[in-house]
Design a protein around this motif. Structure first.
Motif, PDB file in Angstrom:
ATOM      1  N   GLU A  65       0.838  -1.185   0.000  1.00  0.00           N
ATOM      2  CA  GLU A  65       0.000   0.000   0.000  1.00  0.00           C
ATOM      3  C   GLU A  65       0.876   1.239   0.000  1.00  0.00           C
ATOM      4  O   GLU A  65       1.886   1.301   0.681  1.00  0.00           O
ATOM      5  CB  GLU A  65      -0.857  -0.009   1.266  1.00  0.00           C
ATOM      6  N   LEU A  66       0.468   2.230  -0.760  1.00  0.00           N
ATOM      7  CA  LEU A  66       1.198   3.490  -0.781  1.00  0.00           C
ATOM      8  C   LEU A  66       0.899   4.277   0.492  1.00  0.00           C
ATOM      9  O   LEU A  66      -0.193   4.164   1.047  1.00  0.00           O
ATOM     10  CB  LEU A  66       0.779   4.323  -1.992  1.00  0.00           C
ATOM     11  N   PRO A  67       1.842   5.085   0.952  1.00  0.00           N
ATOM     12  CA  PRO A  67       1.561   5.911   2.124  1.00  0.00           C
ATOM     13  C   PRO A  67       0.475   6.938   1.806  1.00  0.00           C
ATOM     14  O   PRO A  67       0.348   7.377   0.651  1.00  0.00           O
ATOM     15  CB  PRO A  67       2.887   6.597   2.426  1.00  0.00           C
ATOM     16  N   ARG A  68      -0.295   7.299   2.815  1.00  0.00           N
ATOM     17  CA  ARG A  68      -1.351   8.291   2.619  1.00  0.00           C
ATOM     18  C   ARG A  68      -0.746   9.652   2.327  1.00  0.00           C
ATOM     19  O   ARG A  68       0.309   9.997   2.845  1.00  0.00           O
ATOM     20  CB  ARG A  68      -2.207   8.372   3.872  1.00  0.00           C
ATOM     21  N   GLU A  69      -1.454  10.404   1.507  1.00  0.00           N
ATOM     22  CA  GLU A  69      -0.994  11.760   1.203  1.00  0.00           C
ATOM     23  C   GLU A  69      -1.243  12.654   2.406  1.00  0.00           C
ATOM     24  O   GLU A  69      -2.249  12.500   3.104  1.00  0.00           O
ATOM     25  CB  GLU A  69      -1.753  12.316   0.000  1.00  0.00           C
ATOM     26  N   PRO A  70      -0.338  13.597   2.664  1.00  0.00           N
ATOM     27  CA  PRO A  70      -0.556  14.518   3.778  1.00  0.00           C
ATOM     28  C   PRO A  70      -1.726  15.454   3.494  1.00  0.00           C
ATOM     29  O   PRO A  70      -1.955  15.851   2.348  1.00  0.00           O
ATOM     30  CB  PRO A  70       0.756  15.289   3.871  1.00  0.00           C
ATOM     31  N   SER A  71      -2.463  15.782   4.527  1.00  0.00           N
ATOM     32  CA  SER A  71      -3.582  16.727   4.412  1.00  0.00           C
ATOM     33  C   SER A  71      -3.109  18.108   4.820  1.00  0.00           C
ATOM     34  O   SER A  71      -2.323  18.245   5.763  1.00  0.00           O
ATOM     35  CB  SER A  71      -4.718  16.313   5.338  1.00  0.00           C
ATOM     36  N   PRO A  72      -3.575  19.145   4.142  1.00  0.00           N
ATOM     37  CA  PRO A  72      -3.166  20.496   4.525  1.00  0.00           C
ATOM     38  C   PRO A  72      -3.745  20.882   5.884  1.00  0.00           C
ATOM     39  O   PRO A  72      -4.853  20.493   6.226  1.00  0.00           O
ATOM     40  CB  PRO A  72      -3.721  21.377   3.412  1.00  0.00           C
ATOM     41  N   VAL A  73      -2.973  21.616   6.652  1.00  0.00           N
ATOM     42  CA  VAL A  73      -3.443  22.130   7.940  1.00  0.00           C
ATOM     43  C   VAL A  73      -4.360  23.321   7.640  1.00  0.00           C
ATOM     44  O   VAL A  73      -3.989  24.200   6.849  1.00  0.00           O
ATOM     45  CB  VAL A  73      -2.248  22.560   8.824  1.00  0.00           C
ATOM     46  N   PRO A  74      -5.541  23.350   8.234  1.00  0.00           N
ATOM     47  CA  PRO A  74      -6.468  24.465   7.969  1.00  0.00           C
ATOM     48  C   PRO A  74      -5.821  25.820   8.281  1.00  0.00           C
ATOM     49  O   PRO A  74      -5.069  25.965   9.237  1.00  0.00           O
ATOM     50  CB  PRO A  74      -7.637  24.190   8.904  1.00  0.00           C
TER      51      PRO A  74
END
Length: 82
Positions: free
Chosen positions: A29-38
């Motif tokens: 499985e590929l690592p999850r993409e980072p989510s932007p901090v609000p």
């Protein structure tokens, strides 16, 4: 189907499970993409760059944007992430 030849002294237990997949490729499985901090303009910028690259089919640039966002979050938001 070709059979695998074992080298001298090699045991089946020593062969990685990846070698048992079709073609000897590892499937993971590929690592999850980072989510932007609000409310962070830099995170938003990296996220927009990533989506623009993805829409253009430039997956190398998508990966680069993910690396830049992870580095930014590590430098600027350490401890702020859940």
């Amino acid at each position: 189907m070709t059979r695998r030849r074992w080298r001298h002294g090699e045991r089946r237990e020593n062969v990685r499970s990846c070698d048992r997949t079709p073609g000897g490729t590892c499937l993971s499985e590929l690592p999850r993409e980072p989510s932007p901090v609000p409310c962070c303009p830099a995170c938003l910028s990296h996220s927009v760059a990533r989506e623009n690259a993805r829409s253009g089919g430039d997956y190398s640039a998508v990966s680069d944007a993910n690396v830049r966002m992870r580095q930014h979050q590590s430098d600027e938001h350490a401890g702020n992430q859940p």
